[in-house]
Design an enzyme around this catalytic site. Structure first.
Site, PDB file in Angstrom:
ATOM      1  N   GLU A   1      69.812  76.241  45.676  1.00 28.31           N
ATOM      2  CA  GLU A   1      70.025  76.236  44.227  1.00 28.31           C
ATOM      3  C   GLU A   1      68.828  75.642  43.484  1.00 28.31           C
ATOM      4  O   GLU A   1      68.468  76.100  42.413  1.00 28.31           O
ATOM      5  CB  GLU A   1      71.307  75.476  43.863  1.00 28.31           C
ATOM      6  CG  GLU A   1      72.577  76.194  44.290  1.00 28.31           C
ATOM      7  CD  GLU A   1      72.737  77.561  43.619  1.00 28.31           C
ATOM      8  OE1 GLU A   1      72.102  77.817  42.579  1.00 28.31           O
ATOM      9  OE2 GLU A   1      73.494  78.386  44.162  1.00 28.31           O
TER      10      GLU A   1
ATOM     11  N   TYR B   1      74.506  72.654  35.942  1.00 29.93           N
ATOM     12  CA  TYR B   1      74.624  73.898  36.703  1.00 29.93           C
ATOM     13  C   TYR B   1      74.574  73.629  38.212  1.00 29.93           C
ATOM     14  O   TYR B   1      75.443  74.077  38.968  1.00 29.93           O
ATOM     15  CB  TYR B   1      73.498  74.886  36.316  1.00 29.93           C
ATOM     16  CG  TYR B   1      73.335  75.918  37.391  1.00 29.93           C
ATOM     17  CD1 TYR B   1      74.253  76.954  37.519  1.00 29.93           C
ATOM     18  CD2 TYR B   1      72.333  75.801  38.358  1.00 29.93           C
ATOM     19  CE1 TYR B   1      74.168  77.868  38.554  1.00 29.93           C
ATOM     20  CE2 TYR B   1      72.239  76.702  39.393  1.00 29.93           C
ATOM     21  CZ  TYR B   1      73.158  77.736  39.483  1.00 29.93           C
ATOM     22  OH  TYR B   1      73.082  78.612  40.523  1.00 29.93           O
TER      23      TYR B   1
ATOM     24  N   ASP C   1      74.485  79.663  34.833  1.00 29.75           N
ATOM     25  CA  ASP C   1      73.029  79.821  34.914  1.00 29.75           C
ATOM     26  C   ASP C   1      72.656  81.036  34.059  1.00 29.75           C
ATOM     27  O   ASP C   1      73.503  81.559  33.327  1.00 29.75           O
ATOM     28  CB  ASP C   1      72.558  79.956  36.372  1.00 29.75           C
ATOM     29  CG  ASP C   1      72.991  81.283  36.994  1.00 29.75           C
ATOM     30  OD1 ASP C   1      73.821  81.994  36.383  1.00 29.75           O
ATOM     31  OD2 ASP C   1      72.489  81.617  38.080  1.00 29.75           O
TER      32      ASP C   1
END
Ligand code: SF4
Length: 376
Positions: free
Chosen positions: A53, A136, A154
């Site tokens: 991520e 996020y 996102d």
């Protein structure tokens, strides 16, 4: 089996329960049939999810895959990452851009070892306390790795949700952000938030693309308000773009008879912090000649008196909001004294073989390619 949902009516932020369930079911069915195999999905441990991520922030999946594989091979655990010298971590990251992310990742690894026994914490608040982990990323790790019911938004998710609801506030505005997070929160599947959030991101990546969304293949086709307007691309609404600011800079190519060149390390923090480059600095209109500017930067930042010999290359590079024009000059005399870095944190004479081991920005890679073979 059709992947399309039944027709549904949405209010912008608070869809009713049957609508939410229809949307979840349609999305899940589509994802289970269409998802891509990605290395971090094969084995979604908290460490791998976190690493992927962070790497995927502002970077395409295809670019990230080889970096991710090299990273987990070199640093198979949080402990291994935390124990590595920062320079090694930055060197492995070089080329991915946004180096602040890498430095924050390394800091977070140390904090996880120090404060959590080497295991990522399984709570949103504790995740949010880690360097480089925003709302996020915390939502992604909490839902995908730990199965917690946490929303995420996102760029891909924002686009899908803004189109689904034909959201009028711009994506960047406080009202837009609030509406998107509220909708993502209402939508998260309480039974399987991991699959749901991955499916939402995948829908944005594969179907609801920025240009020419493939609405015919979308599980939310029937209920999508932006599609119904006939112009889904006009969502999310955007604030007008700023033109990038033009910047000029100069750099000096100092070489020795043995072929080594002089590189310097930028200070931590700020643009390209901690990365190595040919010494130099900005050159604004009214600053005198570019050649004088090169000599001045060598004196101010490295304590070296050099003479500019000739122009060797012009390189342009676009950062997020800046367009840089960089002029490189060959300089003589840098090897008369040892450098005494002031603004730079370090300076080294390096051979072509040694350069590859240093963390370099894309800009410096371009510069080195442009000056290759120009050493004396
Ligand atoms: S119908 Fe089209 S615009 Fe709407 S969410 Fe699906 S792909 Fe995006």
């Amino acid at each position: 089996m059709s992947t399309k949902s039944h027709s549904c009516v949405l209010s912008p932020v608070q869809p009713d329960r049957p609508t939410l369930e229809t949307l979840r079911d349609g999305l899940r069915g589509w994802y289970l049939a269409r998802r891509r195999r990605l290395p971090w999905r094969d084995e979604p441990t908290p460490y791998r999810v976190w690493l992927s991520e962070i790497m995927l922030q502002q970077t395409q999946v295809a670019t990230v895959i080889p970096y991710f594989e090299r990273f987990v091979a070199t640093f198979p655990t949080v402990e291994a990452l935390a124990a590595a010298p920062e320079e090694d971590v930055l060197a492995l990251w070089a080329g991915l851009g946004y180096y602040r992310r890498c430095r924050a990742l390394h800091e977070a690894a140390k904090a996880i070892v120090r404060d959590h026994g080497g295991a990522l914490p399984a709570s949103l608040d504790a995740l949010l306390a880690l360097p480089g982990v925003g709302r996020y990323t915390a939502g992604a790790i909490a839902s995908i790795a730990f199965g917690l019911r946490a929303p995420l938004v996102d760029g891909n998710v924002a686009r899908v949700l803004a189109r689904l609801t034909a959201l009028e506030p711009t994506q960047e505005s406080a009202a837009g952000q609030k509406a998107l997070w509220a909708l993502a929160d209402a939508l998260v599947d309480p039974v399987d938030p991991s699959t749901h959030n991955q499916a939402l991101m995948e829908l944005g990546a594969l179907v609801c693309s920025p240009r020419s969304p493939d609405c015919g293949a979308c599980p939310w086709h029937d209920g999508c308000r932006a599609r119904a307007t006939g112009d889904p691309e006009s969502y999310p609404r955007r604030a007008p773009k700023r033109a990038p600011t033009a910047m000029s800079a100069v750099g000096g190519l100092a070489t020795r008879d043995d072929g080594a060149m002089l590189l310097a390390r930028r200070p931590d923090g700020g643009l390209l912090g901690g990365l190595w480059e040919l010494p130099g600095g900005e050159h604004a209109r009214g600053d005198g000649s570019r050649k004088d500017a090169v000599e001045r930067w060598f004196a101010e930042r490295l304590g070296l008196a050099v003479d500019v010999r000739s122009h060797v290359a012009s390189v342009t590079h676009v950062f997020t909001h800046r367009r840089l024009a960089l002029e490189i000059y060959a300089v003589d005399g840098a090897d008369r004294l040892a450098p005494r870095p002031t603004w730079y944190t370090e300076a080294r004479w390096v051979t072509a073989g040694e350069v590859a081991a240093l963390p370099l920005s894309r800009l410096t890679e371009k510069v080195l390619a442009a000056v290759e073979g120009r050493a004396r």
